[in-house]
Design an enzyme around this catalytic site. Sequence first.
Site, PDB file in Angstrom:
ATOM      1  N   TRP B 328       1.246  -0.616  -0.390  1.00 54.39           N
ATOM      2  CA  TRP B 328       0.072  -0.234   0.174  1.00 54.39           C
ATOM      3  C   TRP B 328       1.356   1.249   0.378  1.00 54.39           C
ATOM      4  O   TRP B 328       0.866   1.973   0.834  1.00 54.39           O
ATOM      5  CB  TRP B 328      -1.106  -0.339   0.982  1.00 54.39           C
ATOM      6  N   CYS B 412      -3.016   2.936   2.883  1.00 54.22           N
ATOM      7  CA  CYS B 412      -3.638   2.439   2.033  1.00 54.22           C
ATOM      8  C   CYS B 412      -5.121   2.140   1.798  1.00 54.22           C
ATOM      9  O   CYS B 412      -4.626   2.334   0.550  1.00 54.22           O
ATOM     10  CB  CYS B 412      -4.749   1.666   4.233  1.00 54.22           C
ATOM     11  N   CYS B 413      -6.491   2.513   1.861  1.00 55.79           N
ATOM     12  CA  CYS B 413      -7.011   2.569   0.630  1.00 55.79           C
ATOM     13  C   CYS B 413      -8.068   3.784   0.387  1.00 55.79           C
ATOM     14  O   CYS B 413      -8.669   4.137  -0.228  1.00 55.79           O
ATOM     15  CB  CYS B 413      -7.643   0.948   0.433  1.00 55.79           C
ATOM     16  N   GLY B 723     -28.723  -3.640 -20.955  1.00 56.69           N
ATOM     17  CA  GLY B 723     -30.214  -3.879 -20.120  1.00 56.69           C
ATOM     18  C   GLY B 723     -29.967  -5.739 -19.699  1.00 56.69           C
ATOM     19  O   GLY B 723     -31.022  -5.970 -19.102  1.00 56.69           O
TER      20      GLY B 723
END
Lengths: 257, 748
Positions: B328, B412-413, B723
Amino acid sequence: MTGRPPVAPVAAPPVLHGAVHSWDTSVGVDGPGTRFVVFLAGCPLRCRYCHSPDTWYGRSGRRRTVDEMVTLATRYRRFVEVAGGGVTVSGGEPLLQPAFTGELLRRWHDLGLHTALDTSGFLGDRADEALLDATDLVLLDVKAGSPATYRRVTGTGRLAPTLRFARRLADRGTPMWIRYVLVPGLTDAPDEVARVADVAAGLATVERVEVLPFHRLGAHKYAQLGLAFPLADTAPPDPELLARVRGQFAERGLTVT
Amino acid sequence: MSGNQRTVDPWRGFRDGPWRETVDVADFVRRNHEPYTGDATFLTGPTARTLAVWDRLRAMFPEERRRGVYDVDAATPSTITSHAPGYVDRERELIVGLQTDAPLRRAIMPAGGLRMVETALRAYGREPDPRVHEIFTRYRRTHNDAVFDAYPESVLAARRSHVITGLPDAYGRGRIIGDYRRVALYGVDRLVEERRALKAALDDRRSTDDVIRDREELAEQIRALGELTEMAASYGFDISRPAATGQQAIQWLYFAYLAATKEQNGAAMSLGRTAGFVDVYLRRDIAEGRLDETGAQELVDDFVIKLRIIRFLRTPEYDQLFSGDPTWVTESLGGMGADGRPLVTRTTFRYLQTLYNLGPAPEPNLTVLWSPRLPDGFKRFCAQVSLDTSAIQYENDELIRPAYDDDAAIACCVSAMRVGRDMQFFGARANLAKALLYAVNGGRDELTGAQVAPPTPPVGGETLDYDEVLAAYDRTLDWLAQTYVDALNVIHHQHDRYAYERLEMALHDHPVRRFMATGVAGLSVAVDSLSAIRYGRVKVLRDDSGLAVDYAVEGEFPTYGNDDDRADEIAVWLVETFAAKLRRQRTYRDAELTMSVLTITSNVVYGTHTGNTPDGRRAGEPFAPGANPMNGRDTHGLVASALSVAKLPYDAARDGISLTGTVTPDGLGHTRAERIANLAGVLDGYTDAGGFHLNVNVLDRATLLDAMAHPERYPQLTVRVSGYAVNFVRLTPEQQRDVVSRTFHGSL
Ligand code: SF4
């Protein structure tokens, strides 16, 4: 009579219902940008390549009011506007329920949303002027270039009504995207494609042509419905074929995707 | 370093401001950055030199993948100065510095936890070093040991049963971002001076616990800065002075980051927000004729190569949990300035360009702070990169900036913080779905029958009653919040004592704002379960001991992820309720409590440890990741599911709310140009709706083929045609081949 004053019968405003199969949001495949799409139930055609046989029967839909579908669309309004898109009514065949479809498009259009109608055009005569006034774009599925092939593709349909509808749209200035499903062995003959391309090239309001390669993703739906999938053994078109067919449209000056 | 550069003014041409007087990189960037509003056409490809360096490493990667680790120095506990200089290709490298004396050679950091080090070594066929073992058992305690000395039994039980998991109690906590730019802008000497002044200011204060700790920490920080200078000197650089060129700026800030990674095996070792800062230097070099575009890109490419080979020694279980070998190294790109000007520069583009020049890679974790107001050329380039690589993630700058200012970065995220001003105590997560089962079972574990939470009357009856369940859940969540924060207080107290981030904290303001970052897992499972109980009928199946072990659901119920308020309101309620309970707990060092809805890929493991749930999910089945709707239950498309997630209030989950979305190129339109425009549009719409984070997967042919071979890795892969959506891995092999040919030949 007693002394009570007579009560004038108050006409309840007509509540318009339609048979709605489902709704969804999609990006880039049901008209431009991100769109809120309502699929109506019921279709008079039986296209051999149809990937949604579950929408063929009106009874497979749920009764919904226009209000419900407008309210749902307004939830996505901001999103589709920011993302650059709109709303689409599709099917099945939306013009099988012209009053419902017309009211839906009108209400959406009044809200300022970009509206699209996804249709085969087979029932184009049922679309009145008010419906078309509320339609910013028609996604017109031209399934074949000759009456014989049209019959082979759809089982139950005729080509003439679609061509008549296309002409009418062009004359009244309604923008169109022409769609053509390419099925090897069914709709890939060069002269068949040439006829469709000629028609498209002769319509001033055609903005683009979408050549859609046949796929078999709906096969399991046939199985669920206990129906045979007529094209179970047909392969998707290969890249060369796709390029050739797109080229046939492009060489007439059409925008092809 | 050549002598003549000592005579050059490192700050020549920079616009003045308070940053000259006080350490304030944010002010420097605000005054000196120049927005770039054009498109990507100016970018250049990789040079032969770049490819030669990169190829050397690339040749080593297969071996590393095969063995798990390429090499380890098992005998030298890592410090900033523990290893001799290392090089990938000494003649060619433009930016130098490795964590050890050789590329991909991992270091050990036993201060976080000796057990983790030794388990990892054995797993990779290495014998732990006896001397290291002796030192860290006899003379020096580790964070790991200290935590377990102080954990109360309630925490141990919650940890064993996995209702609280992923706690950073066996290794470095991470998620602390040093402001590495400070080293480049000011040079180390100035920073040492600043720390000395801060420490001296404490001399007048009475020597209470807090003050003693601050003095000691500042002393440690000063020592770490000295070691940083020493490490750089071993590579032949004098970083006691400010950087004078772009190459030096990158090198100085990389040295600072590198030193942090030599000292800490943090769960996430994020970089911050460096592109806009570096751009000021590269622009000046180009103006001075020192550099051209190719040269600028080369420097960025070389820097990114180094970031890609950051390695930590971790156990195979850890890597499995997170599906890889993650570090990270998050870099935050783009965003808008507080003054309304975009913080997009040419160097922002150059960072993204590395995904083409070096090929796609998960690290560094390039994170775009998205705003609908970003320049069009940048938006399109981001969308294009996503389309081509699926390697970047997006976070909502319109939520982050008001909360954390315009010099914020993601650790990190999804954890936003002001660079150098905020830090966080990382706290993994609590399992909300399992907690719901505890509520039903009066605090007993549904898998083992053990009493984990304090005994309460189990929810009775054959059919679950919503109000009764809710009342019981409320009590369980009270216990969970208390036990969870208890665990975190212990962890961070001991981490500060035994594995303090000396260098990273030297690159923060003093005093620093601290967050206690909690998290939750299993949100969608808990919400759908509650919805089933409320809107359907849920019958309980009990074992002989009366333990509820399974549930039979009758009737339809709305599920989270379809923009249906009935279910989504339960999700909002749960997030707000648990966040409020957490906030009531007293935190170590009075850290501000925040919460995330994020699992990364550990959703699989959480699922493994959670029994049957009332929503119909079977025991062991994976949870949905982060704030995602449960797999396959969001039936109205990406936008509807995104809008459900966007309803979760950022104010209650200030540590971030994560959504992962997977689309095929066809699901974005027919042509490349259309797909780029449409993806940018979706990001605008999602951001505008208040969505916080979006991980976008645009899958290519190779990925779909891989999904065919390894369906277990792609539970959520959805293929959309107009769709119409299908779950890819549920298709027959033949249908899958169909999709592959349609998707990749059917367009362009
Ligand atoms: S018109 Fe459309 S819905 Fe009707 S059968 Fe043909 S493909 Fe199917």
